[in-house]
Each structure stands twice: as C-alpha cells, then as structure tokens.
Design a protein around this motif. Structure first.
Motif, PDB file in Angstrom:
ATOM      1  N   LEU A  40       0.798  -1.148   0.097  1.00 26.39           N
ATOM      2  CA  LEU A  40      -0.147  -0.015   0.125  1.00 26.39           C
ATOM      3  C   LEU A  40       0.963   1.246   0.134  1.00 26.39           C
ATOM      4  O   LEU A  40       0.609   2.233  -0.847  1.00 26.39           O
ATOM      5  N   VAL A  41       2.002   1.361   0.729  1.00 33.33           N
ATOM      6  CA  VAL A  41       2.773   2.424   0.573  1.00 33.33           C
ATOM      7  C   VAL A  41       3.652   2.683  -0.637  1.00 33.33           C
ATOM      8  O   VAL A  41       3.320   3.587  -0.994  1.00 33.33           O
ATOM      9  N   ARG A  42       3.795   1.596  -1.336  1.00 31.76           N
ATOM     10  CA  ARG A  42       4.285   1.738  -2.732  1.00 31.76           C
ATOM     11  C   ARG A  42       3.302   2.189  -3.784  1.00 31.76           C
ATOM     12  O   ARG A  42       3.491   3.122  -4.486  1.00 31.76           O
ATOM     13  N   MET A  73      12.171   2.851   5.434  1.00 27.08           N
ATOM     14  CA  MET A  73      11.154   3.893   4.830  1.00 27.08           C
ATOM     15  C   MET A  73      11.880   4.733   3.734  1.00 27.08           C
ATOM     16  O   MET A  73      11.663   5.146   2.629  1.00 27.08           O
ATOM     17  N   CYS A  74      13.043   5.452   4.191  1.00 22.31           N
ATOM     18  CA  CYS A  74      13.758   6.237   3.315  1.00 22.31           C
ATOM     19  C   CYS A  74      14.168   5.436   2.019  1.00 22.31           C
ATOM     20  O   CYS A  74      14.119   6.034   0.889  1.00 22.31           O
ATOM     21  N   LEU A  75      14.650   4.075   2.130  1.00 25.19           N
ATOM     22  CA  LEU A  75      14.951   3.300   0.996  1.00 25.19           C
ATOM     23  C   LEU A  75      13.754   3.164   0.243  1.00 25.19           C
ATOM     24  O   LEU A  75      13.861   3.025  -1.275  1.00 25.19           O
ATOM     25  N   LEU A  76      12.608   2.819   0.635  1.00 29.65           N
ATOM     26  CA  LEU A  76      11.584   2.407   0.097  1.00 29.65           C
ATOM     27  C   LEU A  76      10.858   3.730  -0.818  1.00 29.65           C
ATOM     28  O   LEU A  76      10.732   3.355  -2.146  1.00 29.65           O
ATOM     29  N   VAL A  77      10.920   4.633  -0.336  1.00 29.38           N
ATOM     30  CA  VAL A  77      10.227   5.927  -1.013  1.00 29.38           C
ATOM     31  C   VAL A  77      11.325   6.374  -2.061  1.00 29.38           C
ATOM     32  O   VAL A  77      11.131   6.761  -3.181  1.00 29.38           O
ATOM     33  N   GLU A  78      12.586   6.021  -1.944  1.00 32.51           N
ATOM     34  CA  GLU A  78      13.662   6.318  -2.769  1.00 32.51           C
ATOM     35  C   GLU A  78      13.611   5.514  -4.108  1.00 32.51           C
ATOM     36  O   GLU A  78      13.746   5.831  -5.255  1.00 32.51           O
TER      37      GLU A  78
END
Length: 443
Positions: A40-42, A73-78
């Motif tokens: 869901l975040v992605r 979380m930082c890596l995911l949004v990057e």
C-alpha cells in the motif's frame, strides 16, 4: 473497521495484512506492534508520481519523513522515485545512513541550528526551505565559509486556513512558520535572499495545514502565491523556477473522513499553477509537493493485546491494552479518532460498545472512546487502523514503557525494520553521579 490496502479477514477469522496473519505476527514479534503494509505504501507513492506524469508539468514529490522516518522507509520511497523532506539532524542522519541521495533531500524547520545547517551543507543536500531572516543570515554565513552555494526556497504564509485542527493548521497569518505575504515580510525576504552570493533562490514554499479533504485551499494558496510571484517579478525582476505547495492531503481514519483520490488533488494543483503562473517568467515553475501522512498513514496498523477490563454498569466498559499514548499520542494531543477490530476474532458479531484505554498512569490515556466489538476477553488482539503516520515518530518512553517494534509485511513475508526496545535501551543513557553512589554505599 475499514480494511485498507491488502488487509483482509482470512478463513480463521483473523486479520491478515500483506498476506501475514496478525496472530502469527504477535507470536513472533510481540505487542504492541506497528505493522506496515508495504504494498500500500508503494501504491500511494505511485499514485502521486503517476498523477503528476499525467499533467505534463515538471514536478518533484518529496516524502515528508516526519510522518514516519526509519531507514527502511527512506529506501522504499527512494526506490519509488521520490525525494525526501527532513526537519531535524536526526531525520537527516537517518536518511544519509540509509544511503538516500542527498541531492534529493530538502531541509525544513523553523529553528534549524547552526550545527544542523552545517551538517546539511556538508552532506550537499538539494535544498533548504528557509523559514526566517535569522536562518537566512546563518545559512549565508556558513555557506560562504565553506565556499559553497546552496539552493533555497523561502517559506511563505499565504493567509489560507485549511479546514483542520488548529494545532495542525500552518498556512494562516498567525503562524510560527514562514514569511508573511500580507505584511510585506516575504517581499523583503526575497529581496535579501536574491542578493546573497552563496544562496540560490529557487522559489517559494507554502503549506496550509494537514488532513485536508478539499482542493479549494490549495487552489487559493496557489493563486495567492502566484500573485506574490508576479509582484516580485515586476518589482525585483526575480523569477521563481520552483513552487512548493506543501502537503496535508487527508486520509481515512473513520467513516466521517472523506479524502479525495490523489489524482484529484494533483490535478487541481496543476491546473491552478497553469492558470495563475501563466506569463510570469519564460515558463511555468516546477511544482513540488510533500505528502507524508497520505503515503504512510493508512498503510499502518497497530496491534495490541487486551489486558484488564472495567465495567461500570450504565456508564461505560473500559478495555485496557498493552500500549496507549506512548505509541499513539494523537488522541490525547488532537482528539484524533480511530477504528479498531478484534484481530483474532474478526468474523464474530459485534455485541458490545467499549472504550479502549492505554496502560499509562494518565486518565487521558484513551485510544478510542466508543467502538463496537465482539465481547472482549483477556488475551484478545486489538488492531487499530491508520496508525502509520505520527505514531512511531511521536512515540515516547513515558512511564518507562518500551517503544514497539515495526514490521513491513508484503506477499506473506514479515520483515522487522525496527526492533522493539529492550529494558537495556531504557536505561542506556542513564548516569549516576559518584556522590549519589557513595551515599548508597555508606548506608
């Protein structure tokens, strides 16, 4: 409780998130436990990126890390192509330790210390959002001392009050944030900033509040910022290449909340910029926004274990859980509302109305005042929805309660991204002066 993202009720009547049965998560990781639906975040990240691609305008979407900032979380949004907002040295350090590209980091805050500014300049971050004249002078001096030229936006208050709680409304004139457009301070700030040899003024930043369910506030803010940009262009011959219209896009906490689709917010912002910035400079400015809650908020669920109950006939039944205001201070701070269900008996009929109490020694430690559930028993699991934003990030050790762990779940795999604090963590920074120790020994 409304089921967000991949959440579902499985054949055993258990809540399942990201393909993971929460009863198994409890056995593995304990409670309280923050559970994040990675898919869901992605999805939320992609909704913003895809919506901007449809506009044909230049854009940058930065995740506001204050909502939830850990290395994973930082890596995911990057990975999803987003930039990153930070508001402290701790958030900046987390991002850098995660390997987030510094040129895509924006530094916010109304009281950045000289040490924080120096740290950010040394990291060569992409942009500072300057909040006041004191910061402007400090930033120029430090940048000059290091022989660097840094990009800045000036935060302005356009006089727009979003329809939200007064503590999270930040675009009105009476605010601790930014330069006011109406009283002329923003104009003087542009004049000063554009004359500084080590500052590159890219444009303006405006943020009107949080948990916003309409587009009209963003439209009015864009119109007022554009009118100011036109005034600056005509009076100072300054053209802004970037306009940041902030975040604040609402999410669903309860059935009373009616957030718009991401594309509706983006379309309204893009159309407003096209309309009101036309003719100011050679081309339209690049649009920046900074969603936080709307990326992570409804992707988070907090899992608790039920402990004691107290039934006051004719008044209220209290059900206490093993967490509370230490892992979710928002009900105490903002009177925030949440939905919940019994995660281990989710298929059973709701037969009673109870109030969910936290375990802190505070009468105000209440998570939910009235919620319909099956008859609650000690040891049941309670899941509270939409706790991804401003829960872990605002958690505390009040009463020396340990902060929960955080797991990301996706496709049946649960990955621990923050371990639960230990008793050793609680006392790790404690020191005992020698004189106190001597007194103890002498007795």
């Amino acid at each position: 409780m409304y089921l967000h993202g991949t959440s579902t009720i499985n054949a055993q009547g258990h809540l399942e998130i990201g393909g993971c049965d929460v009863t198994s998560l409890k056995e593995t990781f304990g409670t309280p436990l923050y559970i994040v639906d990675e898919q869901l975040v992605r999805q939320r990240c992609r909704e913003f990126i895809d919506a901007f691609k449809q506009t044909g305008l230049k854009y940058q979407v930065a995740y506001a890390s204050k909502a939830f900032c850990v290395k994973a979380m930082c890596l995911l949004v990057e990975e999803e192509g987003m930039s990153l907002d930070v508001v402290s040295d701790g958030e900046l350090y987390t991002a850098l330790q995660a390997g987030f590209p510094p040129e895509r980091i924006h530094f916010h805050g109304n009281n950045k210390t000289p040490d924080e500014i120096e740290m950010a300049i040394d990291a060569r971050i992409g942009c500072f959002v300057v909040d006041n004249l004191v910061e402007l002078h400090i930033l120029q001096a430090i940048a000059a001392g290091k022989g660097q030229k840094v990009n800045i936006l000036l935060r302005v208050t356009p006089g727009v009050e979003a329809h939200t709680h007064e503590y999270i409304s930040t675009g009105q004139t009476d605010s601790k944030f930014g330069f006011d457009i109406g009283n002329g301070s923003a104009y003087e700030a542009v004049k000063l900033a554009s004359s500084q040899s080590n500052l590159q003024l890219l444009g303006l930043h405006s943020h009107i509040g949080s948990q916003i369910f309409e587009v009209d506030g963003f439209q009015v803010a864009a119109e007022r910022v554009a009118a100011f940009a036109r005034e600056v262009h005509e009076g100072l011959n300054v053209v802004f290449s970037v306009i940041n219209l902030g975040g604040g896009f609402g999410i669903r906490y309860t059935e009373e909340d009616t957030p718009l689709q991401v594309a509706e917010y983006v379309k309204a912002i893009a159309e407003s910029v096209r309309t009101h910035f036309a003719g100011i400079g050679p081309e339209l400015p690049e649009i920046w926004i900074e969603p936080g809650r709307s990326i992570i908020g409804d992707a988070g669920t907090t899992l608790y274990t039920v402990g004691t109950t107290k039934d006051i006939p004719g008044v209220r039944k209290y059900v206490s859980v093993d967490g509370g205001m230490t892992d979710n201070p928002r009900p105490a701070l903002y009177d925030a509302k949440y939905e919940a269900l019994l995660a281990n008996r989710a298929g059973e009929p709701e037969t009673e109305t109870v109030s969910i109490a936290g375990k802190c020694c505070e009468s105000g430690d209440m998570l939910i005042w009235d919620v319909n559930l099956p008859e609650v028993n000690q040891g049941d699991l309670l899941a509270v929805a939409s706790t991804g934003a401003y829960n872990y990030s605002m958690a505390s050790n009040y009463n020396r309660i340990r902060r929960p762990g955080v797991v990301f779940v996706k496709d049946g795999e649960a990955s621990l991204v923050v371990r639960r604090e230990t008793y050793e963590d609680i006392v790790r920074n404690d020191l005992v002066p020698e004189r106190i120790g001597r007194q103890m020994v002498s007795k």
